[in-house]
Design a protein around this motif. Structure first.
Motif, short mmCIF file in Angstrom:
data_model
loop_
_atom_site.label_atom_id
_atom_site.label_comp_id
_atom_site.label_asym_id
_atom_site.label_seq_id
_atom_site.Cartn_x
_atom_site.Cartn_y
_atom_site.Cartn_z
N LEU A 26 -5.22 -2.24 0.22
CA LEU A 26 -4.51 -3.51 0.36
C LEU A 26 -3.25 -3.36 1.22
CD1 LEU A 26 -4.98 -4.81 -3.28
CD2 LEU A 26 -5.81 -5.96 -1.22
N ALA A 27 -2.59 -2.21 1.13
CA ALA A 27 -1.39 -1.98 1.94
C ALA A 27 -1.72 -2.04 3.42
CB ALA A 27 -0.77 -0.63 1.59
N SER A 28 -2.92 -1.58 3.78
CA SER A 28 -3.33 -1.63 5.18
C SER A 28 -3.69 -3.04 5.62
CB SER A 28 -4.53 -0.70 5.41
OG SER A 28 -5.67 -1.17 4.72
N SER A 29 -3.77 -3.97 4.64
CA SER A 29 -4.08 -5.37 4.96
C SER A 29 -2.87 -6.28 4.84
CB SER A 29 -5.19 -5.87 4.02
OG SER A 29 -6.39 -5.15 4.22
N GLY A 30 -1.68 -5.69 4.77
CA GLY A 30 -0.46 -6.49 4.81
C GLY A 30 0.23 -6.71 3.47
N PHE A 31 -0.27 -6.13 2.39
CA PHE A 31 0.36 -6.27 1.09
C PHE A 31 1.37 -5.15 0.86
CE2 PHE A 31 -3.69 -8.40 0.77
CZ PHE A 31 -3.48 -9.47 -0.09
N THR A 32 2.40 -5.45 0.06
CA THR A 32 3.33 -4.42 -0.40
C THR A 32 3.29 -4.40 -1.93
OG1 THR A 32 5.24 -5.90 -0.43
CG2 THR A 32 4.82 -4.69 1.61
N PHE A 33 3.69 -3.26 -2.51
CA PHE A 33 3.48 -3.09 -3.95
C PHE A 33 4.69 -2.50 -4.66
CE2 PHE A 33 -0.71 -3.19 -2.13
CZ PHE A 33 -1.41 -3.98 -3.03
N ALA A 34 4.90 -3.03 -5.88
CA ALA A 34 5.81 -2.41 -6.83
C ALA A 34 4.98 -2.07 -8.06
CB ALA A 34 6.94 -3.36 -7.21
N VAL A 35 4.92 -0.80 -8.40
CA VAL A 35 4.12 -0.34 -9.54
C VAL A 35 5.07 0.22 -10.60
CG1 VAL A 35 2.33 1.26 -10.32
CG2 VAL A 35 2.15 0.19 -8.05
#
Length: 364
Positions: A26-35
Motif C-alpha cells: 500500500l505504501a507503494s500506492s500512495g498510502f502512509t502508515f502509523a502502526v
C-alpha cells in the motif's frame, strides 16, 4: 491517505489488521502508515518489520493523530469511538446486525465506517471477503480441536497390534467453514459426512471425499449464499432426523449461521445424551448462541461424557495466517476506496454502498 493500525484491545484477539507485506504494497500506492507499537506482535509480526515496510511505529497516544483511516479487526469500544475524529474512515468487523448501538455511536461521531462482514458476496468483491477468509481458518481449526479432544485416533491404522478404525465426523453446514472442516478432517484420515439444507452444495461436499447426508429437509439459499431460515416445522424434522444420525458419530462440527439472527438449534440435548462416551461437538456458531442446545459460548464443557466446545473467534487462535488473509482483504478494500492513496468514495458502487454502515452523509 494516512492509515492508522492500532493494536487490538479485545483480550482474546491476537490478529492484526495489516501485516508488514500489506503495508509495503500500500505504501507503494500512495498510502502512509502509523502502526501502534506491538500491534502485530501477538500474530508474529515485529515492529522492525513494519518500519522496514515504510510505516511509522508509534505509541498508542499517537497512532490516531492525523489519521484519515483506521483499520482494525474487531469493533472499537465506546471509548475508542470517542477518540476518532469526525470524517475518519473506519474499517473492521463492526457487527452492524448484532451491535447496532456501536453503529449509532459511530454515526453520531461522524465516522465513515465500513464493516468487513457487509462486503457484498459477489465475484467482484471476492478478494475483500473477510468473512470467507476467516471462516476458512476457523473451519480448519475446528477439525484440529476435534482431533485433539477426541480420545480416539482420526485415521485408519493397520499395525502389528491390530487395525484401528477411523473416526466418524459429521459436519453440519457446508459453507466456507464447513467445507474447510470437511477437507481438514479428511486429510487427518477421518470418515466424514456432511449435511446442509442447500442441495446445491452436495457436489462440493462430495468433491472433498465426504458423504452427503440427505435428511429429507431442504431450504432455499439467500442472495448472500447463506441457507435461508427454515420454518419451525422444518426445523423440528431436521432435529429429529439428526437425532437419529448423531449417535453414530465420534465428532460433530457445526457451522450453521444466519446473519443477524440467533444460530439455529440443530442438536437437542437428547441427541447429545445418545452420543458415545468421549464424543466431541465443536460448535462454530457459539458466538451466535450455538447450534447445540447445550453450547456455552466462550466455554468448553462436558455433558454425560461428551465434550462440547463453544470457543469463539477461532481464527484468532491461528493469528499469523489469519492476519495475512485479513490484511489482503483490507488491502483490496483500501485500494477500492482510495485508488492511488486518495479517498474517492462512490456510493453508486455496490461494494462501497454495501459495506458502509455509517457516515455516508458526512461525505455527501
Amino acid at each position: 491517505m494516512r492509515v492508522a493500525v492500532p493494536k487490538e484491545t479485545d483480550a482474546d484477539e491476537r490478529r492484526v489488521a495489516l501485516v508488514p507485506d500489506a503495508v509495503g504494497k500500500l505504501a507503494s500506492s500512495g498510502f502512509t502508515f502509523a502502526v501502534e507499537r506491538s500491534a502485530g506482535l501477538a500474530a508474529g509480526f515485529i515492529d522492525t518489520e513494519y518500519s522496514a515496510a515504510g510505516a511509522e511505529v508509534v505509541s498508542r497516544t499517537d497512532v490516531l493523530k492525523g489519521a484519515d483511516a483506521v483499520v482494525r479487526v474487531g469493533r472499537p469500544s465506546a471509548d475508542e469511538i470517542g477518540e476518532l475524529e469526525p470524517g475518519t474512515v473506519l474499517i473492521g468487523f463492526l457487527a452492524p446486525l448484532s451491535d447496532p448501538e456501536s453503529i449509532e455511536r459511530l454515526a453520531a461521531r461522524g465516522v465513515v465506517a465500513f464493516a468487513m462482514e457487509s462486503i457484498p458476496r459477489t465475484t467482484r468483491a471476492q478478494v475483500m471477503d473477510a468473512l470467507s477468509s476467516q471462516s476458512t481458518v476457523a473451519g480448519y481449526k475446528a477439525s484440529l480441536i476435534a482431533a485433539d479432544r477426541l480420545p480416539r485416533l482420526f485415521p485408519l491404522l493397520m499395525t502389528a497390534a491390530g487395525t484401528v478404525a477411523p473416526a466418524k465426523v459429521l459436519v453440519l453446514g457446508a459453507g466456507v467453514a464447513g467445507l474447510q472442516a470437511i477437507a481438514t478432517a479428511r486429510r487427518l484420515g477421518a470418515v466424514v459426512s456432511a449435511f446442509d439444507v442447500r442441495p446445491a452444495v452436495r457436489e462440493q461436499v462430495e468433491s472433498l471425499g465426504a458423504a452427503f447426508l440427505d435428511l429429507g429437509v431442504t431450504g432455499a439459499e439467500t442472495e448472500g449464499g447463506y441457507a435461508a431460515e427454515l420454518s419451525p416445522e422444518e426445523q423440528a424434522r431436521q432435529q429429529a432426523a439428526l437425532e437419529e444420525r448423531i449417535p453414530d458419530m465420534d465428532v460433530v462440527i457445526t457451522t450453521a449461521l444466519i446473519p443477524g439472527r440467533p444460530a439455529p438449534k440443530l442438536i437437542p440435548t437428547a441427541a447429545v445424551e445418545r452420543m458415545r462416551l468421549g464424543s466431541v461437538i465443536v460448535d462454530l456458531a457459539a458466538e451466535a448462541g450455538g447450534n447445540c442446545e447445550l453450547t456455552q459460548p466462550g466455554a468448553e464443557i462436558e455433558h454425560g461424557g461428551v465434550t462440547i466446545v463453544g470457543l469463539t473467534n477461532l481464527a484468532a487462535r491461528l493469528p499469523y495466517h489469519a492476519s495475512q488473509l485479513y490484511a489482503r482483504n483490507v488491502t483490496a478494500l483500501l485500494l477500492h476506496l482510495a485508488p492511488d492513496g486518495e479517498l474517492a468514495l462512490d456510493f453508486d458502487d455496490e461494494i462501497t454502498a454495501g459495506a458502509c454502515v455509517s457516515g455516508r452523509e458526512v461525505t455527501a
